[in-house]
Scaffold this active site. Structure first.
Site, short mmCIF file in Angstrom:
data_model
loop_
_atom_site.label_atom_id
_atom_site.label_comp_id
_atom_site.label_asym_id
_atom_site.label_seq_id
_atom_site.Cartn_x
_atom_site.Cartn_y
_atom_site.Cartn_z
N TRP A 1 0.83 -1.20 0.00
CA TRP A 1 0.00 0.00 0.00
C TRP A 1 0.87 1.25 0.00
O TRP A 1 0.54 2.23 -0.68
CB TRP A 1 -0.99 -0.01 1.16
N ASP B 1 -1.56 6.87 6.22
CA ASP B 1 -2.62 5.95 5.81
C ASP B 1 -2.89 5.05 7.02
O ASP B 1 -2.06 4.21 7.36
CB ASP B 1 -2.14 5.14 4.60
N LYS C 1 -12.50 -1.64 7.41
CA LYS C 1 -11.84 -2.58 8.33
C LYS C 1 -12.29 -2.32 9.78
O LYS C 1 -12.88 -3.17 10.41
CB LYS C 1 -10.33 -2.48 8.19
C1 PLP Z 1 -3.26 0.04 4.51
C2 PLP Z 1 -4.19 0.11 3.34
N1 PLP Z 1 -4.19 1.22 2.57
C3 PLP Z 1 -5.00 1.33 1.51
C4 PLP Z 1 -5.87 0.34 1.16
C5 PLP Z 1 -6.75 0.53 -0.04
O1 PLP Z 1 -7.98 0.89 0.41
P1 PLP Z 1 -9.25 1.13 -0.56
O2 PLP Z 1 -9.62 -0.21 -1.09
O3 PLP Z 1 -10.25 1.74 0.36
O4 PLP Z 1 -8.83 2.05 -1.64
C6 PLP Z 1 -5.92 -0.83 1.92
C7 PLP Z 1 -6.86 -1.91 1.58
O5 PLP Z 1 -6.82 -3.01 2.07
C8 PLP Z 1 -5.05 -0.94 3.03
O6 PLP Z 1 -5.06 -2.05 3.80
#
Ligand code: PLP
Length: 372
Positions: A113, A183, A207
């Site tokens: 991520w 994030d 989550k």
């Molecule tokens: C730490 C983290 N950041 C970003 C995301 C991406 O999130 P989204 O699907 O809401 O764009 C995730 C998805 O699992 C994640 O675990």
């Protein structure tokens, strides 16, 4: 043969969902959603049908913002926004608003991520990788001494919990006067947080906060002045701060559920209590791993272990497959690790009850006894 009633009970019985997201929600919240789905008390219609400009929704949105503020003791110079586009859109919005073409931002790369966040920022301006643990399989969070931070950077970006690898920052890095952006998608409000350490936080709700479809952004007021002129309206934080997340139709249902989840956390005793419960759940799983005589091998280094996603390997891929399928038969679902790491991942977000973790620990002991 099962009777029709028994079959219906089997089909609708809840199991323990260890999936990484969308993930388990608190049962009292689901019950309230179900109870009020046909008609919200006093509104005479469903939350799925209601106008986002109605007084009823205005109260829900105001309540959600107020409760999020109360839960995390968010100082008054921060805006609480509910946006669309997932955490992934924030990978773009953060640099579009805060980076500028002639500046550089520091990114600490601790997983897939963070890498995605880097890729989007590079489309906007300059990015410096302040540290990465990729050559160690992202099995740990870098130490402060490893961070190559630029005192002139527009901001420092971290991913507080690495959902795929099961690592989590234990405390914020020191970034001096450079704004810290995080994030927090997979550990948001899972423990006490000092929001004043951050300039901007973002999290997809699916989550720890609610259903998919809404992203929480907490942004310090002074950062709004950094957004360049001419940004597309929907991608400018100023739009959403000014219109209190009502510039366009927000994800009404998702905001409603977030409101209920946050209320549930407040009723639990707030983030101190939530954090204690999460630490106890994680400890039970790590104890099961550490006392297995090497049958279960943790992916994350001890100083970087996540309280949200517990990742481990078994002696062989065949045993991992058997573990996942036998666990599923016992009502323990979603334990397959992410394809980039393999193995097992148990996601134990806020709403996972301790009895779910106890059931998993019991299963792990039994499985290791049989196959070890
Ligand atoms: C730490 C983290 N950041 C970003 C995301 C991406 O999130 P989204 O699907 O809401 O764009 C995730 C998805 O699992 C994640 O675990």
């Amino acid at each position: 043969m099962a009777t029709i009633a028994e079959e219906k009970d089997r089909m609708t019985r809840r199991i323990f969902n260890f999936g990484a997201g969308p993930a388990v929600l608190p049962e009292p919240v689901l019950e309230e959603v179900q109870r009020d789905l046909l008609a919200l008390p006093g509104a005479g219609m469903s939350i799925l049908e209601i106008s986002h400009r109605s007084k009823t929704f205005e109260e829900i949105l105001d309540g959600a913002i107020a409760d999020v503020r109360r839960l995390a003791a968010i100082p008054s110079n921060y805006h609480v926004l509910f946006l669309g586009g997932g955490a992934s859109l924030q990978f773009s919005m953060v640099p579009m608003n805060l980076l500028g073409a002639d500046r550089s931002a520091d990114y600490v790369v601790t997983g897939v991520w963070s890498k995605k966040a880097v890729k989007e920022a590079q489309k906007v301006g300059m990015v410096s990788i302040a540290a990465t643990t990729e050559d160690e399989g992202f099995s740990r969070i870098p130490q402060q001494s490893e961070l190559r931070l630029d005192a002139e950077a527009a901001y420092v970006h971290i991913t507080t919990n690495n959902t795929i690898y099961g690592t989590e920052w234990q405390k914020e890095p020191e970034t001096g006067s450079v704004p810290l952006v995080a994030d927090v998608s997979s550990d948001v409000f899972s423990r006490p947080i000092d929001v004043s350490r951050y300039a901007l936080l973002y999290a997809g709700a699916q989550k720890n906060l609610g259903p998919a479809g809404v992203t929480l952004v907490v942004i310090r007021e002074d950062l709004l002045a950094h957004s360049p002129q001419g940004l597309p309206t929907m991608l400018d934080y100023n739009t959403h701060a000014k219109d209190k997340s009502l510039y366009n139709t927000p994800p009404v249902f998702a905001v409603y559920v977030v409101r209920l989840v946050v209320k549930w956390m407040l009723e639990m005793g707030g983030l101190e209590a939530v954090g204690r419960a999460n630490a106890a759940k994680a400890q039970a799983l790590y104890d099961a791993i550490d006392s297995s005589g090497g049958f279960y091998r943790p992916h994350a280094k001890p100083d970087s272990r996540s309280n949200m996603n517990v990742t481990f390997r078994l002696p062989s891929e065949d045993l991992e497959k058997a573990f996942v399928s036998e666990a599923a038969k016992e009502g323990l679902s979603g334990l397959k690790g992410h394809r980039s790491v393999g193995g097992i991942r148990a996601s134990i977000y806020n709403a996972m009850p301790k009895k779910g973790v106890d059931a998993l620990v019991g299963f792990m002991k039994k499985f290791a006894g049989k196959n070890g």
